[in-house]
Structure formats: structure tokens, C-alpha cells
Design a protein around this motif. Structure first.
Motif, PDB file in Angstrom:
ATOM      1  N   MET A  28      29.235  37.614  32.594  1.00 35.75           N
ATOM      2  CA  MET A  28      29.970  37.428  33.828  1.00 35.75           C
ATOM      3  C   MET A  28      30.517  38.789  34.251  1.00 35.75           C
ATOM      4  SD  MET A  28      31.457  34.649  35.716  1.00 35.75           S
ATOM      5  CE  MET A  28      30.720  33.532  34.604  1.00 35.75           C
ATOM      6  N   HIS A  29      30.242  39.212  35.474  1.00 30.91           N
ATOM      7  CA  HIS A  29      30.708  40.501  35.966  1.00 30.91           C
ATOM      8  C   HIS A  29      31.798  40.309  37.000  1.00 30.91           C
ATOM      9  CE1 HIS A  29      27.740  42.772  33.802  1.00 30.91           C
ATOM     10  NE2 HIS A  29      26.844  41.867  34.147  1.00 30.91           N
ATOM     11  N   SER A  30      32.460  41.423  37.340  1.00 30.66           N
ATOM     12  CA  SER A  30      33.563  41.372  38.283  1.00 30.66           C
ATOM     13  C   SER A  30      33.088  40.929  39.666  1.00 30.66           C
ATOM     14  CB  SER A  30      34.220  42.738  38.366  1.00 30.66           C
ATOM     15  OG  SER A  30      33.278  43.700  38.760  1.00 30.66           O
ATOM     16  N   ASP A  31      34.024  40.498  40.454  1.00 29.34           N
ATOM     17  CA  ASP A  31      33.774  40.045  41.817  1.00 29.34           C
ATOM     18  C   ASP A  31      33.769  41.277  42.724  1.00 29.34           C
ATOM     19  OD1 ASP A  31      33.846  38.933  44.330  1.00 29.34           O
ATOM     20  OD2 ASP A  31      35.648  37.734  43.991  1.00 29.34           O
ATOM     21  N   PRO A  32      32.600  41.745  43.209  1.00 29.33           N
ATOM     22  CA  PRO A  32      32.531  42.973  43.993  1.00 29.33           C
ATOM     23  C   PRO A  32      33.426  42.965  45.224  1.00 29.33           C
ATOM     24  CG  PRO A  32      30.322  42.137  43.531  1.00 29.33           C
ATOM     25  CD  PRO A  32      31.305  41.103  43.065  1.00 29.33           C
ATOM     26  N   GLU A  33      33.572  41.804  45.867  1.00 25.10           N
ATOM     27  CA  GLU A  33      34.445  41.723  47.044  1.00 25.10           C
ATOM     28  C   GLU A  33      35.877  42.062  46.693  1.00 25.10           C
ATOM     29  OE1 GLU A  33      34.418  38.013  49.120  1.00 25.10           O
ATOM     30  OE2 GLU A  33      32.241  37.951  49.167  1.00 25.10           O
ATOM     31  N   SER A  34      36.325  41.602  45.528  1.00 24.61           N
ATOM     32  CA  SER A  34      37.735  41.742  45.194  1.00 24.61           C
ATOM     33  C   SER A  34      38.102  43.124  44.690  1.00 24.61           C
ATOM     34  CB  SER A  34      38.137  40.690  44.161  1.00 24.61           C
ATOM     35  OG  SER A  34      37.484  40.933  42.935  1.00 24.61           O
ATOM     36  N   ILE A  35      37.109  43.991  44.435  1.00 25.81           N
ATOM     37  CA  ILE A  35      37.458  45.346  44.010  1.00 25.81           C
ATOM     38  C   ILE A  35      36.962  46.394  44.992  1.00 25.81           C
ATOM     39  CG2 ILE A  35      37.664  44.869  41.552  1.00 25.81           C
ATOM     40  CD1 ILE A  35      34.846  46.085  41.248  1.00 25.81           C
ATOM     41  N   ALA A  36      36.541  45.956  46.160  1.00 23.28           N
ATOM     42  CA  ALA A  36      36.083  46.910  47.169  1.00 23.28           C
ATOM     43  C   ALA A  36      37.229  47.863  47.508  1.00 23.28           C
ATOM     44  CB  ALA A  36      35.619  46.169  48.417  1.00 23.28           C
ATOM     45  N   ALA A  37      36.909  49.147  47.595  1.00 24.23           N
ATOM     46  CA  ALA A  37      37.923  50.146  47.928  1.00 24.23           C
ATOM     47  C   ALA A  37      38.631  49.744  49.212  1.00 24.23           C
ATOM     48  CB  ALA A  37      37.285  51.513  48.071  1.00 24.23           C
ATOM     49  N   GLY A  38      39.930  49.826  49.212  1.00 23.04           N
ATOM     50  CA  GLY A  38      40.727  49.488  50.377  1.00 23.04           C
ATOM     51  C   GLY A  38      41.313  48.089  50.351  1.00 23.04           C
ATOM     52  N   THR A  39      40.816  47.215  49.451  1.00 19.25           N
ATOM     53  CA  THR A  39      41.376  45.872  49.326  1.00 19.25           C
ATOM     54  C   THR A  39      42.824  46.002  48.856  1.00 19.25           C
ATOM     55  OG1 THR A  39      39.228  44.942  48.761  1.00 19.25           O
ATOM     56  CG2 THR A  39      41.154  43.663  48.113  1.00 19.25           C
ATOM     57  N   VAL A  40      43.718  45.189  49.412  1.00 22.96           N
ATOM     58  CA  VAL A  40      45.127  45.223  49.027  1.00 22.96           C
ATOM     59  C   VAL A  40      45.437  44.003  48.171  1.00 22.96           C
ATOM     60  CG1 VAL A  40      47.510  45.231  49.850  1.00 22.96           C
ATOM     61  CG2 VAL A  40      45.761  46.528  51.073  1.00 22.96           C
ATOM     62  N   LEU A  41      46.054  44.235  47.029  1.00 25.61           N
ATOM     63  CA  LEU A  41      46.418  43.185  46.087  1.00 25.61           C
ATOM     64  C   LEU A  41      47.932  43.031  46.077  1.00 25.61           C
ATOM     65  CD1 LEU A  41      45.467  41.254  43.784  1.00 25.61           C
ATOM     66  CD2 LEU A  41      45.760  43.178  42.226  1.00 25.61           C
ATOM     67  N   GLY A  42      48.400  41.814  46.222  1.00 26.69           N
ATOM     68  CA  GLY A  42      49.833  41.552  46.151  1.00 26.69           C
ATOM     69  C   GLY A  42      50.652  42.215  47.241  1.00 26.69           C
ATOM     70  N   GLY A  43      50.007  42.659  48.297  1.00 26.62           N
ATOM     71  CA  GLY A  43      50.721  43.308  49.389  1.00 26.62           C
ATOM     72  C   GLY A  43      51.189  44.714  49.077  1.00 26.62           C
ATOM     73  N   LEU A  44      50.970  45.195  47.867  1.00 24.88           N
ATOM     74  CA  LEU A  44      51.484  46.509  47.455  1.00 24.88           C
ATOM     75  C   LEU A  44      50.431  47.479  46.946  1.00 24.88           C
ATOM     76  CD1 LEU A  44      54.643  45.488  45.389  1.00 24.88           C
ATOM     77  CD2 LEU A  44      54.600  46.469  47.671  1.00 24.88           C
ATOM     78  N   TYR A  45      49.337  46.969  46.427  1.00 17.74           N
ATOM     79  CA  TYR A  45      48.401  47.819  45.698  1.00 17.74           C
ATOM     80  C   TYR A  45      47.056  47.905  46.415  1.00 17.74           C
ATOM     81  CZ  TYR A  45      51.922  46.686  42.243  1.00 17.74           C
ATOM     82  OH  TYR A  45      53.112  46.509  41.591  1.00 17.74           O
ATOM     83  N   ARG A  46      46.692  49.106  46.852  1.00 20.48           N
ATOM     84  CA  ARG A  46      45.377  49.320  47.467  1.00 20.48           C
ATOM     85  C   ARG A  46      44.392  49.659  46.353  1.00 20.48           C
ATOM     86  NH1 ARG A  46      45.064  54.454  49.903  1.00 20.48           N
ATOM     87  NH2 ARG A  46      43.800  54.996  48.114  1.00 20.48           N
ATOM     88  N   LEU A  47      43.388  48.811  46.168  1.00 18.34           N
ATOM     89  CA  LEU A  47      42.423  48.995  45.096  1.00 18.34           C
ATOM     90  C   LEU A  47      41.457  50.120  45.436  1.00 18.34           C
ATOM     91  CD1 LEU A  47      41.621  45.294  44.172  1.00 18.34           C
ATOM     92  CD2 LEU A  47      43.497  46.743  43.397  1.00 18.34           C
ATOM     93  N   ASP A  48      41.148  50.932  44.412  1.00 22.82           N
ATOM     94  CA  ASP A  48      40.261  52.077  44.604  1.00 22.82           C
ATOM     95  C   ASP A  48      38.936  51.930  43.877  1.00 22.82           C
ATOM     96  OD1 ASP A  48      42.084  53.452  46.246  1.00 22.82           O
ATOM     97  OD2 ASP A  48      43.102  54.289  44.504  1.00 22.82           O
ATOM     98  N   GLY A  49      38.811  51.020  42.927  1.00 26.09           N
ATOM     99  CA  GLY A  49      37.541  50.830  42.237  1.00 26.09           C
ATOM    100  C   GLY A  49      37.717  50.459  40.784  1.00 26.09           C
ATOM    101  N   LEU A  50      36.640  50.041  40.197  1.00 29.60           N
ATOM    102  CA  LEU A  50      36.620  49.573  38.822  1.00 29.60           C
ATOM    103  C   LEU A  50      36.707  50.745  37.849  1.00 29.60           C
ATOM    104  CD1 LEU A  50      36.195  46.972  37.079  1.00 29.60           C
ATOM    105  CD2 LEU A  50      33.765  47.549  37.084  1.00 29.60           C
ATOM    106  N   ILE A  51      37.607  50.634  36.870  1.00 31.79           N
ATOM    107  CA  ILE A  51      37.707  51.617  35.782  1.00 31.79           C
ATOM    108  C   ILE A  51      36.865  51.140  34.607  1.00 31.79           C
ATOM    109  CG2 ILE A  51      39.233  52.683  34.083  1.00 31.79           C
ATOM    110  CD1 ILE A  51      41.471  52.561  36.188  1.00 31.79           C
ATOM    111  N   GLY A  52      36.981  49.854  34.272  1.00 30.32           N
ATOM    112  CA  GLY A  52      36.214  49.304  33.158  1.00 30.32           C
ATOM    113  C   GLY A  52      36.396  47.809  33.070  1.00 30.32           C
ATOM    114  N   GLU A  53      35.544  47.179  32.247  1.00 31.62           N
ATOM    115  CA  GLU A  53      35.649  45.735  32.058  1.00 31.62           C
ATOM    116  C   GLU A  53      35.190  45.376  30.658  1.00 31.62           C
ATOM    117  OE1 GLU A  53      31.550  45.045  34.567  1.00 31.62           O
ATOM    118  OE2 GLU A  53      33.156  43.617  34.823  1.00 31.62           O
ATOM    119  N   GLY A  54      35.656  44.236  30.210  1.00 30.84           N
ATOM    120  CA  GLY A  54      35.271  43.748  28.900  1.00 30.84           C
ATOM    121  C   GLY A  54      35.880  42.380  28.698  1.00 30.84           C
ATOM    122  N   GLY A  55      35.433  41.677  27.696  1.00 31.78           N
ATOM    123  CA  GLY A  55      35.991  40.370  27.409  1.00 31.78           C
ATOM    124  C   GLY A  55      36.214  39.542  28.656  1.00 31.78           C
TER     125      GLY A  55
END
Length: 105
Positions: free
Chosen positions: A1-28
Motif C-alpha cells: 500500500m503506497h501513499s495517497d499522491p493527492e494528499s501529499i501534492a506540494a502546496g496541499t494544506v493540512l490542518g489549516g496550518l501546514y503546507r505540505l512539500d513532499g514525501l520524505i519516507g514511508e514504511g509500515g
């Protein structure tokens, strides 16, 4: 199972405070993304559950990890700034973003 590309697209805002810039890593069951905290003006790392790992037991384990890490204070443990839930109901926690090289070979 891989990450949801839509939810980590650069510029997406999480929680109204955090602008996502991209995936650093994934596991488990989790993934770590780089983000900018608009309120403080600092770079942070956000760990959150990946899509498909939202079973009740998985959520409990994820939240427990965040709570334990947030209570620990040691130079080798990354500080936790916030614990929350995104618009899709997935938990996440915000941590200090460390600079440097990974131990991966």
C-alpha cells in the motif's frame, strides 16, 4: 500500500496550518512528509497514517506512538509539536524536521 499522491501534492494544506512539500519516507503503516508551519514559519516533518491502515487497532497503535514520543525528552528523540486528525479522519503528528543524512545505505 503506497501513499495517497493527492494528499501529499506540494502546496496541499493540512490542518489549516501546514503546507505540505513532499514525501520524505514511508514504511509500515505510516509516511513522513515535509511541510511548512505557517503559524511559526518553520519547516516541520509530519508523520501520518497511510491510506488503508485506518483500522481501529492501527489507529490506537499510531496514537500511542505519538503520545509516547511526545513525552520523551532526549537529544536522540525528535520532539513532537502537535497531534491531530486530518479531514479524512487519519491521525498525524507534527515533529521537528531534522537536517542531515539518513542512515540508509
Amino acid at each position: 500500500m503506497h501513499s495517497d499522491p493527492e494528499s501529499i501534492a506540494a502546496g496541499t494544506v493540512l490542518g489549516g496550518l501546514y503546507r505540505l512539500d513532499g514525501l520524505i519516507g514511508e514504511g509500515g503503516m505510516g509516511e513522513v512528509v515535509s511541510a511548512l508551519d505557517h503559524q511559526i514559519g518553520r519547516e516541520v516533518a509530519i508523520k501520518r497514517m497511510r491510506t488503508g491502515y485506518d483500522a481501529a487497532d492501527g489507529v490506537r497503535r499510531f496514537l500511542r506512538e505519538a503520545q509516547i514520543q511526545g513525552r520523551l525528552e532526549h537529544p536522540a528523540i525528535v520532539p513532537v509539536h502537535e497531534l491531530s486528525i486530518d479531514a479524512k479522519g487519519r491521525p498525524y503528528f507534527v515533529m521537528k524536521k531534522l537536517a542531515g543524512e539518513t542512515l540508509a545505505t
